[in-house]
Design an enzyme around this catalytic site. Sequence first.
Site, PDB file in Angstrom:
ATOM      1  N   ASP A  81      29.129 -33.690   8.842  1.00  0.00           N
ATOM      2  CA  ASP A  81      27.808 -33.901   8.247  1.00  0.00           C
ATOM      3  C   ASP A  81      27.940 -34.793   7.016  1.00  0.00           C
ATOM      4  O   ASP A  81      28.866 -34.634   6.208  1.00  0.00           O
ATOM      5  CB  ASP A  81      27.177 -32.559   7.869  1.00  0.00           C
ATOM      6  N   ILE A  82      27.000 -35.714   6.870  1.00  0.00           N
ATOM      7  CA  ILE A  82      27.060 -36.672   5.756  1.00  0.00           C
ATOM      8  C   ILE A  82      26.782 -35.998   4.412  1.00  0.00           C
ATOM      9  O   ILE A  82      27.230 -36.491   3.364  1.00  0.00           O
ATOM     10  CB  ILE A  82      26.082 -37.840   6.029  1.00  0.00           C
ATOM     11  N   ASN A  98      18.725 -25.549  13.769  1.00  0.00           N
ATOM     12  CA  ASN A  98      17.364 -25.608  13.244  1.00  0.00           C
ATOM     13  C   ASN A  98      16.467 -26.220  14.314  1.00  0.00           C
ATOM     14  O   ASN A  98      16.797 -27.264  14.890  1.00  0.00           O
ATOM     15  CB  ASN A  98      17.326 -26.459  11.975  1.00  0.00           C
ATOM     16  N   GLY A 110      13.102 -26.012   9.972  1.00  0.00           N
ATOM     17  CA  GLY A 110      13.856 -26.836   9.033  1.00  0.00           C
ATOM     18  C   GLY A 110      14.573 -28.002   9.686  1.00  0.00           C
ATOM     19  O   GLY A 110      15.453 -28.615   9.067  1.00  0.00           O
ATOM     20  N   GLN A 111      14.196 -28.335  10.926  1.00  0.00           N
ATOM     21  CA  GLN A 111      14.866 -29.445  11.610  1.00  0.00           C
ATOM     22  C   GLN A 111      14.395 -30.776  11.023  1.00  0.00           C
ATOM     23  O   GLN A 111      13.196 -31.019  10.883  1.00  0.00           O
ATOM     24  CB  GLN A 111      14.553 -29.403  13.113  1.00  0.00           C
ATOM     25  N   HIS A 132      21.149 -30.554  17.625  1.00  0.00           N
ATOM     26  CA  HIS A 132      22.481 -30.480  17.024  1.00  0.00           C
ATOM     27  C   HIS A 132      22.750 -29.065  16.547  1.00  0.00           C
ATOM     28  O   HIS A 132      21.849 -28.364  16.096  1.00  0.00           O
ATOM     29  CB  HIS A 132      22.628 -31.461  15.849  1.00  0.00           C
ATOM     30  N   LEU A 133      24.009 -28.701  16.641  1.00  0.00           N
ATOM     31  CA  LEU A 133      24.464 -27.399  16.169  1.00  0.00           C
ATOM     32  C   LEU A 133      25.331 -27.618  14.939  1.00  0.00           C
ATOM     33  O   LEU A 133      26.291 -28.395  14.985  1.00  0.00           O
ATOM     34  CB  LEU A 133      25.266 -26.715  17.289  1.00  0.00           C
ATOM     35  N   HIS A 134      24.935 -26.980  13.832  1.00  0.00           N
ATOM     36  CA  HIS A 134      25.748 -27.044  12.611  1.00  0.00           C
ATOM     37  C   HIS A 134      26.877 -26.033  12.707  1.00  0.00           C
ATOM     38  O   HIS A 134      26.665 -24.893  13.150  1.00  0.00           O
ATOM     39  CB  HIS A 134      24.925 -26.655  11.381  1.00  0.00           C
TER      40      HIS A 134
HETATM   41  P1  5GP Z   1      18.722 -30.564  10.403  1.00  0.00           P
HETATM   42  O1  5GP Z   1      18.005 -30.290   9.116  1.00  0.00           O
HETATM   43  O2  5GP Z   1      17.937 -31.498  11.299  1.00  0.00           O
HETATM   44  O3  5GP Z   1      19.147 -29.303  11.121  1.00  0.00           O
HETATM   45  O4  5GP Z   1      20.076 -31.245  10.010  1.00  0.00           O
HETATM   46  C1  5GP Z   1      20.303 -32.613  10.048  1.00  0.00           C
HETATM   47  C2  5GP Z   1      21.657 -32.839   9.431  1.00  0.00           C
HETATM   48  O5  5GP Z   1      22.067 -34.153   9.751  1.00  0.00           O
HETATM   49  C3  5GP Z   1      21.676 -32.727   7.904  1.00  0.00           C
HETATM   50  O6  5GP Z   1      22.616 -31.737   7.524  1.00  0.00           O
HETATM   51  C4  5GP Z   1      22.060 -34.130   7.438  1.00  0.00           C
HETATM   52  O7  5GP Z   1      22.903 -34.116   6.310  1.00  0.00           O
HETATM   53  C5  5GP Z   1      22.749 -34.703   8.663  1.00  0.00           C
HETATM   54  N1  5GP Z   1      22.618 -36.149   8.786  1.00  0.00           N
HETATM   55  C6  5GP Z   1      21.464 -36.862   8.723  1.00  0.00           C
HETATM   56  N2  5GP Z   1      21.712 -38.169   8.908  1.00  0.00           N
HETATM   57  C7  5GP Z   1      23.054 -38.280   9.116  1.00  0.00           C
HETATM   58  C8  5GP Z   1      23.918 -39.391   9.372  1.00  0.00           C
HETATM   59  O8  5GP Z   1      23.520 -40.557   9.445  1.00  0.00           O
HETATM   60  N3  5GP Z   1      25.252 -39.116   9.516  1.00  0.00           N
HETATM   61  C9  5GP Z   1      25.746 -37.834   9.448  1.00  0.00           C
HETATM   62  N4  5GP Z   1      27.054 -37.678   9.615  1.00  0.00           N
HETATM   63  N5  5GP Z   1      24.939 -36.770   9.210  1.00  0.00           N
HETATM   64  C10 5GP Z   1      23.623 -36.989   9.047  1.00  0.00           C
END
Ligand code: 5GP
Length: 118
Positions: A33-34, A89, A95-96, A102-104
Site C-alpha cells: 500500500d502506498i 472495505n 470506506g472503500q 482489494h483485500l488489505h
Molecule cells: P480502500 O479505502 O479503497 O479500501 O483502500 C484503498 C487503498 O489503496 C488505500 O489504502 C490507499 O493507500 C491505496 N492506494 C491508493 N492508490 C494507490 C496507488 O496508486 N498505489 C498503491 N500502492 N496503493 C494505493
Amino acid sequence: MKSQDNCVFCKIVAGQIPSNKLYEDDDLLAFHDIHPKAPVHFLVIPKSHVDSLAECGPGDADVLARIMLKVPELARLAGCHNGFRTVINTGTDGGQEVFHLHLHVLGGPRDQWKSPAF
Ligand code: 5GP
Ligand code: ZN
C-alpha cells in the site's frame, strides 16, 4: 467508457502506474500500500476488474478463494510473524476509496500501527 478505464488498480496491473509488487500470477497481484497503516500493509487484488465485493458473483468464486488461500503465505513473506489482519472495505459506507476489489493485509508490531487502522 468502462469503469475500469480509469481504475488506478487496473493501471497498476497493466504496468501503467508503478507499484512495489509482492506477488503476481495469472489471476492475482499483491503490492504494498502506498500509504501503509501498519509496518506491513499490502493489498491483494484480482487482475480482472470487479468494482467491489458487492459486485462479485459465482464467476468470481475461484479468484476470491485463491486470494484468501494465498494471504497467509504472502503475510509471512512480507514479515508478519505474529498474525495479521485482513480487511475488505465495500462501498462508500464501508470506506472503500478505490473501486477495484482489494483485500488489505496488515501486520507487524501493534504499537507501530497508525490509528485508526480500520
Ligand atoms: P480502500 O479505502 O479503497 O479500501 O483502500 C484503498 C487503498 O489503496 C488505500 O489504502 C490507499 O493507500 C491505496 N492506494 C491508493 N492508490 C494507490 C496507488 O496508486 N498505489 C498503491 N500502492 N496503493 C494505493
Ligand atoms: Zn480496476
